[in-house]
Scaffold this motif. Structure first.
Motif, mmCIF file in Angstrom:
data_model
loop_
_atom_site.group_PDB
_atom_site.id
_atom_site.type_symbol
_atom_site.label_atom_id
_atom_site.label_comp_id
_atom_site.label_asym_id
_atom_site.label_seq_id
_atom_site.Cartn_x
_atom_site.Cartn_y
_atom_site.Cartn_z
ATOM 1 N N LEU A 115 10.957 -0.803 6.801
ATOM 2 C CA LEU A 115 9.879 -0.579 5.842
ATOM 3 C C LEU A 115 8.564 -0.461 6.594
ATOM 4 N N PHE A 116 7.647 0.343 6.087
ATOM 5 C CA PHE A 116 6.288 0.346 6.630
ATOM 6 C C PHE A 116 5.289 0.191 5.492
ATOM 7 N N LEU A 117 4.147 -0.395 5.831
ATOM 8 C CA LEU A 117 3.038 -0.591 4.895
ATOM 9 C C LEU A 117 1.793 0.012 5.521
ATOM 10 N N ALA A 118 1.164 0.935 4.828
ATOM 11 C CA ALA A 118 -0.062 1.561 5.313
ATOM 12 C C ALA A 118 -1.172 1.408 4.276
ATOM 13 N N GLU A 119 -2.402 1.382 4.759
ATOM 14 C CA GLU A 119 -3.564 1.168 3.879
ATOM 15 C C GLU A 119 -4.656 2.147 4.239
ATOM 16 N N ASN A 120 -5.408 2.588 3.200
ATOM 17 C CA ASN A 120 -6.545 3.465 3.445
ATOM 18 C C ASN A 120 -7.512 3.360 2.276
ATOM 19 N N VAL A 121 -8.680 3.956 2.434
ATOM 20 C CA VAL A 121 -9.665 3.964 1.343
ATOM 21 C C VAL A 121 -9.163 4.823 0.196
ATOM 22 N N ASP A 122 -9.644 4.517 -1.006
ATOM 23 C CA ASP A 122 -9.171 5.260 -2.170
ATOM 24 C C ASP A 122 -9.635 6.702 -2.156
ATOM 25 N N ARG A 159 11.436 6.946 1.953
ATOM 26 C CA ARG A 159 10.979 7.073 0.568
ATOM 27 C C ARG A 159 9.595 6.426 0.484
ATOM 28 N N VAL A 160 8.611 7.167 0.042
ATOM 29 C CA VAL A 160 7.238 6.674 0.054
ATOM 30 C C VAL A 160 6.693 6.589 -1.364
ATOM 31 N N GLU A 161 6.097 5.442 -1.670
ATOM 32 C CA GLU A 161 5.347 5.257 -2.911
ATOM 33 C C GLU A 161 3.961 4.760 -2.550
ATOM 34 N N TYR A 162 3.020 4.959 -3.464
ATOM 35 C CA TYR A 162 1.672 4.450 -3.212
ATOM 36 C C TYR A 162 1.084 3.895 -4.493
ATOM 37 N N ARG A 163 0.191 2.945 -4.311
ATOM 38 C CA ARG A 163 -0.515 2.319 -5.425
ATOM 39 C C ARG A 163 -1.964 2.103 -5.022
ATOM 40 N N LEU A 164 -2.834 2.086 -6.020
ATOM 41 C CA LEU A 164 -4.247 1.787 -5.806
ATOM 42 C C LEU A 164 -4.506 0.379 -6.322
ATOM 43 N N PHE A 182 0.401 2.339 0.839
ATOM 44 C CA PHE A 182 1.659 3.084 0.901
ATOM 45 C C PHE A 182 2.779 2.139 1.329
ATOM 46 N N ILE A 183 3.895 2.209 0.645
ATOM 47 C CA ILE A 183 5.115 1.536 1.073
ATOM 48 C C ILE A 183 6.162 2.615 1.346
ATOM 49 N N GLY A 184 6.710 2.589 2.552
ATOM 50 C CA GLY A 184 7.779 3.519 2.913
ATOM 51 C C GLY A 184 9.042 2.752 3.237
ATOM 52 N N VAL A 185 10.139 3.084 2.589
ATOM 53 C CA VAL A 185 11.424 2.404 2.799
ATOM 54 C C VAL A 185 12.416 3.406 3.388
ATOM 55 N N TYR A 204 18.865 -1.219 -0.590
ATOM 56 C CA TYR A 204 18.132 -2.213 -1.364
ATOM 57 C C TYR A 204 17.727 -1.640 -2.721
ATOM 58 N N ASP A 205 17.429 -2.539 -3.633
ATOM 59 C CA ASP A 205 16.910 -2.126 -4.928
ATOM 60 C C ASP A 205 15.478 -1.596 -4.766
ATOM 61 N N GLU A 206 14.896 -1.165 -5.853
ATOM 62 C CA GLU A 206 13.530 -0.668 -5.832
ATOM 63 C C GLU A 206 12.562 -1.747 -5.364
ATOM 64 N N PHE A 207 11.586 -1.353 -4.566
ATOM 65 C CA PHE A 207 10.581 -2.293 -4.070
ATOM 66 C C PHE A 207 9.694 -2.761 -5.218
ATOM 67 N N ASN A 208 9.503 -4.060 -5.321
ATOM 68 C CA ASN A 208 8.639 -4.631 -6.347
ATOM 69 C C ASN A 208 7.247 -4.854 -5.772
ATOM 70 N N TRP A 209 6.300 -4.097 -6.250
ATOM 71 C CA TRP A 209 4.933 -4.194 -5.748
ATOM 72 C C TRP A 209 4.313 -5.539 -6.115
ATOM 73 N N PRO A 210 3.359 -6.009 -5.320
ATOM 74 C CA PRO A 210 2.683 -7.276 -5.671
ATOM 75 C C PRO A 210 2.053 -7.193 -7.058
ATOM 76 N N GLU A 211 2.110 -8.298 -7.776
ATOM 77 C CA GLU A 211 1.502 -8.338 -9.099
ATOM 78 C C GLU A 211 0.100 -8.924 -9.015
ATOM 79 N N LEU A 212 -0.802 -8.370 -9.812
ATOM 80 C CA LEU A 212 -2.162 -8.902 -9.858
ATOM 81 C C LEU A 212 -2.148 -10.328 -10.385
#
Length: 461
Positions: free
Chosen positions: A115-122, A146-151, A168-171, A177-185
């Motif tokens: 898995l990779f985790l990437a971050e950038n400005v909106d 497989r890449v998903e992204y969230r703001l 960005f989360i890339g698996v 594995y099952d679908e990645f569960n993003w952190p909850e606010l």
């Protein structure tokens, strides 16, 4: 210890001072390699997180050789440079820094992490019509991820600061594995002015299934640090300002800023501070306020940030006699500027304002690298800028995270820059936990990580 028990290994690229990595250290991940091209950032990283950090240009032969020698890892982190996308600077389509994510892609392709985790400005999602966002997803898909992204806004994770970033989360596609569960606010992240258009993008304002806590305020974060104190690590300022600015500081109230071009209760005008900018007569003040109130009216033009007004319009709207005489006086005093025979306000012309003093009982605006300069940001109560420790708290860094090792002014300014460029640690911590939960579905993780996660879960109950 059983051979099946392991600590997930992490490689961190563009690591900065380690804001994203703090949570992974806390949850006992094995941070086997980190790099950044900034020596000051690497020094702070080594002091606080792990010695295995190096000053590296990711385009260099040394870096490529190190990636080859590492062989493989479980996770790659990367806050690749964002200057070409940032709203705070020029947006250059051909800025070479916009393509540094390709070096991260190369590292992912070589190390094949789970898995990779990437971050950038909106701004990455908004500028250049989203072209880079699409390219990043496509380029990582081409190497089998497989890449998903969230703001997310950091305020949603209890950070006392609005800091909107894209993650960005890339698996790896071969994982079952099952679908990645993003952190909850955990905290309310209400939209602000100008955010309505993106409120539906990802999870920025999504409350999830749990009741959320109120946003953390500046007062709650730094209210105990009013007086500067050399005995509190990094709780000092640069004092790099003109003493004459004190007259400006005293006129800026909580929630206000020096701004001529926005006619609003939050704006303090230069002509209201004669001690610094020079006195004006009542007719001159009338003219200035007339321009301030009407310069953005569509009937006078279509310039987005405001239109110059003609002498006739100013005379009609203000009712002032001898308008030309007063305008010439205001030009000489530096309050007005002549634009092809029409006139507009001069001074503090940034629409976002200067000497911004936030409100105690709200989250801060985004902590930037220039928070040491009071010309841009003031403490909510004191007539000084935020200290480095206060900025670190607004970002969510723990007090034991040290940015300076002595009294050097250069090191202090470097510290402000590192804090302003960092990922908010509580956000990194939330991702570290989410990734742990994801990987633990099929891989036995060392018990130490489980204990830390369990303790944090208990604290939240």
């Amino acid at each position: 210890m059983s051979s099946l028990v392991q600590r997930p290994t992490v490689v961190s690229l563009f690591a900065g001072c380690g804001g994203l990595d703090v949570g992974f250290k806390e949850l006992n991940y094995d941070l086997i390699y980190a790099c950044d091209n900034d020596p000051a950032a690497v020094e702070v990283y080594k002091r606080n997180i792990d010695e295995r950090a190096y000053v590296r240009d990711v385009t260099s032969d040394d870096f490529h050789a190190e990636m080859k020698s590492i062989g493989t890892c479980d996770i790659i982190l990367g806050g690749f440079p964002c200057q070409g996308f940032s709203k705070a600077g020029p947006k250059k389509h051909d800025d070479i820094r916009n393509l540094l994510y390709l070096e991260m892609r190369s590292a992912v392709s070589r190390l094949r992490p789970k898995l990779f985790l990437a971050e950038n400005v909106d701004g990455l999602s908004q500028n250049f019509k989203g072209a880079y966002l699409e390219a990043i997803v496509r380029d990582f898909k081409d190497i089998g991820y497989r890449v998903e992204y969230r703001l997310f806004d950091s305020v949603g994770f209890g950070v006392p600061q609005h800091r909107r970033r894209i993650y960005f989360i890339g698996v790896r596609e071969d994982l079952s594995y099952d679908e990645f569960n993003w952190p909850e606010l955990t905290h309310l992240a209400q939209s602000r002015n100008g955010e309505a258009a993106i409120a539906g993008f990802g999870d920025l304002f999504s409350p999830g299934s749990k009741a959320l806590l109120p946003a953390t305020t500046i007062r709650e974060s730094i209210g105990d640090l009013l007086q500067l104190d050399v005995n509190i690590a990094d709780h000092r300022v640069t004092y790099a300002w003109n003493d004459a600015w004190d007259s400006i500081f005293k006129k800026i109230g909580p929630g206000q800023k020096l701004c001529n071009v926005r006619h609003s209760p939050t704006s303090v005008y230069t002509w209201d501070i004669p001690e610094y900018f020079g006195s004006v007569s009542e007719p001159e003040r009338n003219i200035l306020e007339t321009i301030a109130k009407n310069r953005r009216h569509k009937k006078y033009g279509s310039i987005p940030n405001g239109n110059p007004l003609s002498v006739d319009v100013i005379k009609e709207l203000s009712g002032v006699r001898s308008v030309s005489t007063h305008i010439n006086s205001l030009l000489a005093k530096g309050y007005l500027k002549d634009i092809d025979g029409k006139f507009d306000l001069k001074g503090a012309m940034f629409c976002s304002g200067l000497y911004k003093r936030p409100d105690w009982d709200s989250p801060s605006s985004t902590v930037l690298t220039n928070f040491h300069n009071p010309r841009y940001f003031l403490h909510p109560q004191e007539n000084r800028p935020f200290s480095l420790r206060e900025c670190a708290r607004l970002q969510g860094f723990p007090d034991e995270f040290l940015f300076t090792s002595g009294s050097s002014e250069r090191e202090l300014v470097d510290g402000y820059r590192l804090v302003g460029n960092a990922v908010s640690p509580p956000v990194g911590r939330a991702f570290a936990k989410a990734i742990f939960m994801y990987l633990s579905k099929e891989v036995k993780i060392e018990a130490g990580i489980s204990r830390v996660v369990s303790r944090r879960e208990a604290e939240r109950v």
